[in-house]
Every structure is written in C-alpha cells, then in structure tokens.
Write an enzyme that holds these catalytic residues in place. Sequence first.
Site, PDB file in Angstrom:
ATOM      1  N   GLU A 264      50.703  51.962  28.347  1.00  0.00           N
ATOM      2  CA  GLU A 264      49.928  51.149  29.340  1.00  0.00           C
ATOM      3  C   GLU A 264      49.045  50.313  28.431  1.00  0.00           C
ATOM      4  OE1 GLU A 264      48.156  52.643  32.600  1.00  0.00           O
ATOM      5  OE2 GLU A 264      49.658  54.323  32.956  1.00  0.00           O
TER       6      GLU A 264
ATOM      7  N   THR B 162      52.208  41.449  44.884  1.00  0.00           N
ATOM      8  CA  THR B 162      52.627  40.691  46.218  1.00  0.00           C
ATOM      9  C   THR B 162      52.549  41.537  47.261  1.00  0.00           C
ATOM     10  OG1 THR B 162      55.047  41.605  45.952  1.00  0.00           O
ATOM     11  CG2 THR B 162      54.718  39.354  44.753  1.00  0.00           C
TER      12      THR B 162
ATOM     13  N   HIS C  50      51.240  49.796  36.664  1.00  0.00           N
ATOM     14  CA  HIS C  50      51.610  51.040  37.600  1.00  0.00           C
ATOM     15  C   HIS C  50      52.207  51.968  36.620  1.00  0.00           C
ATOM     16  CE1 HIS C  50      52.660  53.348  41.138  1.00  0.00           C
ATOM     17  NE2 HIS C  50      53.717  53.473  40.337  1.00  0.00           N
TER      18      HIS C  50
ATOM     19  N   ASN D 273      48.854  43.946  38.121  1.00  0.00           N
ATOM     20  CA  ASN D 273      48.691  45.183  38.357  1.00  0.00           C
ATOM     21  C   ASN D 273      49.513  45.911  37.009  1.00  0.00           C
ATOM     22  OD1 ASN D 273      47.688  47.552  39.317  1.00  0.00           O
ATOM     23  ND2 ASN D 273      49.447  47.907  40.623  1.00  0.00           N
TER      24      ASN D 273
ATOM     25  N   SER E 186      40.325  52.835  31.133  1.00  0.00           N
ATOM     26  CA  SER E 186      40.828  52.993  29.753  1.00  0.00           C
ATOM     27  C   SER E 186      41.748  51.844  29.567  1.00  0.00           C
ATOM     28  CB  SER E 186      41.823  54.319  29.436  1.00  0.00           C
ATOM     29  OG  SER E 186      42.867  54.232  30.196  1.00  0.00           O
ATOM     30  N   ASN E 187      42.573  51.285  30.723  1.00  0.00           N
ATOM     31  CA  ASN E 187      42.982  50.088  30.437  1.00  0.00           C
ATOM     32  C   ASN E 187      42.145  48.868  30.408  1.00  0.00           C
ATOM     33  OD1 ASN E 187      46.264  50.053  30.858  1.00  0.00           O
ATOM     34  ND2 ASN E 187      45.726  51.489  32.538  1.00  0.00           N
TER      35      ASN E 187
ATOM     36  N   LEU F 151      53.863  47.039  48.389  1.00  0.00           N
ATOM     37  CA  LEU F 151      53.012  47.868  47.414  1.00  0.00           C
ATOM     38  C   LEU F 151      53.795  48.311  46.347  1.00  0.00           C
ATOM     39  CD1 LEU F 151      50.592  49.842  47.356  1.00  0.00           C
ATOM     40  CD2 LEU F 151      51.970  51.329  48.526  1.00  0.00           C
ATOM     41  N   ASP F 152      53.349  48.116  45.186  1.00  0.00           N
ATOM     42  CA  ASP F 152      53.724  48.253  43.638  1.00  0.00           C
ATOM     43  C   ASP F 152      55.119  47.733  43.686  1.00  0.00           C
ATOM     44  OD1 ASP F 152      51.719  49.725  43.156  1.00  0.00           O
ATOM     45  OD2 ASP F 152      52.484  51.625  43.912  1.00  0.00           O
TER      46      ASP F 152
ATOM     47  N   SER G  14      54.676  49.697  34.204  1.00  0.00           N
ATOM     48  CA  SER G  14      55.298  48.583  34.248  1.00  0.00           C
ATOM     49  C   SER G  14      54.122  47.720  34.739  1.00  0.00           C
ATOM     50  CB  SER G  14      55.990  48.558  35.760  1.00  0.00           C
ATOM     51  OG  SER G  14      57.102  49.571  35.571  1.00  0.00           O
TER      52      SER G  14
ATOM     53  N   MET H  17      41.964  51.656  42.988  1.00  0.00           N
ATOM     54  CA  MET H  17      42.909  52.411  43.621  1.00  0.00           C
ATOM     55  C   MET H  17      42.550  51.992  45.099  1.00  0.00           C
ATOM     56  SD  MET H  17      44.318  54.075  41.540  1.00  0.00           S
ATOM     57  CE  MET H  17      44.822  55.596  42.449  1.00  0.00           C
ATOM     58  N   ARG H  18      43.052  50.911  45.498  1.00  0.00           N
ATOM     59  CA  ARG H  18      42.839  50.515  46.966  1.00  0.00           C
ATOM     60  C   ARG H  18      44.039  49.736  47.232  1.00  0.00           C
ATOM     61  NH1 ARG H  18      38.751  51.377  50.484  1.00  0.00           N
ATOM     62  NH2 ARG H  18      39.337  49.318  51.416  1.00  0.00           N
ATOM     63  N   ILE H  19      44.517  49.867  48.604  1.00  0.00           N
ATOM     64  CA  ILE H  19      45.589  49.104  49.233  1.00  0.00           C
ATOM     65  C   ILE H  19      45.026  48.022  49.494  1.00  0.00           C
ATOM     66  CG2 ILE H  19      46.948  49.065  51.307  1.00  0.00           C
ATOM     67  CD1 ILE H  19      47.909  51.636  50.359  1.00  0.00           C
TER      68      ILE H  19
HETATM   69  C1  GRF Z   1      46.528  53.896  35.012  1.00  0.00           C
HETATM   70  O1  GRF Z   1      47.535  54.934  34.970  1.00  0.00           O
HETATM   71  C2  GRF Z   1      46.977  52.621  35.670  1.00  0.00           C
HETATM   72  O2  GRF Z   1      48.594  52.477  35.511  1.00  0.00           O
HETATM   73  C3  GRF Z   1      46.965  53.047  37.197  1.00  0.00           C
HETATM   74  O3  GRF Z   1      45.757  53.589  37.464  1.00  0.00           O
HETATM   75  C4  GRF Z   1      45.361  54.197  36.119  1.00  0.00           C
HETATM   76  C5  GRF Z   1      44.122  53.595  35.548  1.00  0.00           C
HETATM   77  O4  GRF Z   1      43.648  54.225  34.361  1.00  0.00           O
HETATM   78  N1  GRF Z   1      47.157  51.873  37.886  1.00  0.00           N
HETATM   79  P1  GRF Z   1      42.543  53.701  33.874  1.00  0.00           P
HETATM   80  O5  GRF Z   1      41.343  53.469  34.630  1.00  0.00           O
HETATM   81  O6  GRF Z   1      42.634  52.364  33.179  1.00  0.00           O
HETATM   82  O7  GRF Z   1      41.980  54.709  32.526  1.00  0.00           O
END
Ligand code: GRF
Length: 224
Positions: free
Chosen positions: A179, A146, A114, A112, A18-19, A149-150, A141, A95-97
């Site tokens: 966001e 860096t 968060h 990023n 969605s972002n 983490l977050d 945010s 969703m990876r470190i």
């Molecule tokens: C969002 O909540 C973002 O802040 C986090 O992962 C989610 C991703 O959502 N890092 P989308 O895939 O952009 O819908």
Amino acid sequence: MSAPRRLPTVILISGRGSNLHAILRAVAGQALPIAIRAVISNRPDAPGLTLARDAGIPAEILDHTAFPDRQGFDDALQALIDSHAPELVVLAGFMRILSPSFVSHYHGRMLNIHPSLLPAFTGLDTHRRALEAGVREHGASVHFVTHALDGGPVVLEARVPVLPGDTAATLGARVLEAEHRIYPQAIRWFAEGRLRLAGNAGNEYALLDGKSITPELVAHSEGH
Ligand code: GRF
C-alpha cells in the site's frame, strides 16, 4: 526557475496513519507534488494526527459521535474540507461509510486505498477473509470513490503472494508495505494531471494519460 505547482490536497484518516506517513515521506522527498492543506480525523485519538502535526500540517478533528446522524456529520465534514479548497481528497484509512451527497460532491477528485485486490473482498477484515477463501494472491487497490462501496474504478493495484503459514497479521503486513508504495504513486499521477475519472455516474472509468485503465493495465502499471 519557478517551483512546480503543488496540488492542494486534504487527507482524511481515522487511525494509525501509516499510509499518511508514506505520503508525507514522498512529499518530503520531492516525489509527490501535492500541498497537504490539512489532515482531518473523525477520531480524536487517531495516532496519525501526531504524524501530521510533526510535519507541520494542520491536524483537525471532527468527531462523528458529536453528530446525531451520518448526513449531519458528512455535511460538516464537507464544509471543513472545502474551507481548505482542495483539488484532491485522499482517504487514508478513513473508516466511515460516506453519504451519497458527499460522494457526489467530490466526484472525480477523491481517492481511496483498500486492502484487497478489488473487486474481491470489499468491506472489512479482508486479510482473514482472503486466507479463508484460500486465494494464492492478495493485495491492495487504489480506486476513485464512487457511489458503490469499495467499487469505484481501480487505478492501481499491488499483488502480494499468500505464503504458507500466513496469518491475517503477517499477510496484512505484507499488503500494507505494498500500500505504501502504490498510494503515493497513484496520487502522483493525479497531481500531475495524468489520471482522471471519466464516464457517467454508475458507469465511470479511469483514464491514465488519456487511456482507459483496464484490469490488465492495473495489474502491470506499478512503476509507470
Ligand atoms: C489500510 O489497510 C487501508 O488500506 C485501509 O485502512 C488501513 C489504514 O491504515 N483503507 P493506516 O491508517 O494508513 O495505517
């Protein structure tokens, strides 16, 4: 008149996207001067890949489960990203470190988002944890990535109220809407050359128009 320069950008996702969608909308509306060279997902079934394809953007998959370890995957990902020669890497629900070498390689050119008001609630499950902590305000945010983490310097944040009766889902939906406003905005600052990372590793800070982004400025900077 020549067209404005568009910053070559690669976007990394793992899921819904969605972002990514909000970013694509801003680009389509001429509000974001970036050229998205590729969208890359570590998950083959990420719905966001379809959004990229529908927008005519190369959508690539690099499945982390095909690699024996984190470093092997991150090295391959770095090579794939760099084949598109981006000047900015945008993590949009990736969703990876990240391994230290990967983070160093994109130092100062990786953002990023968060879903919390950093430094509160780093890590996962932020909305449930915010409700359990009883905070009255929550949010999202955008930060430079860096080694912490977050924990990289926050560039822009959006605050939303926690309302009576909120569940993690209702609160999360309110945050997500925020966001979608702030991520395109922060990326735009970077693309326009207004935003950059300064300082030494471990002691970085963000500059907007040459001025250090303080916590007060972060809280009031939406819409600049
Ligand atoms: C969002 O909540 C973002 O802040 C986090 O992962 C989610 C991703 O959502 N890092 P989308 O895939 O952009 O819908």
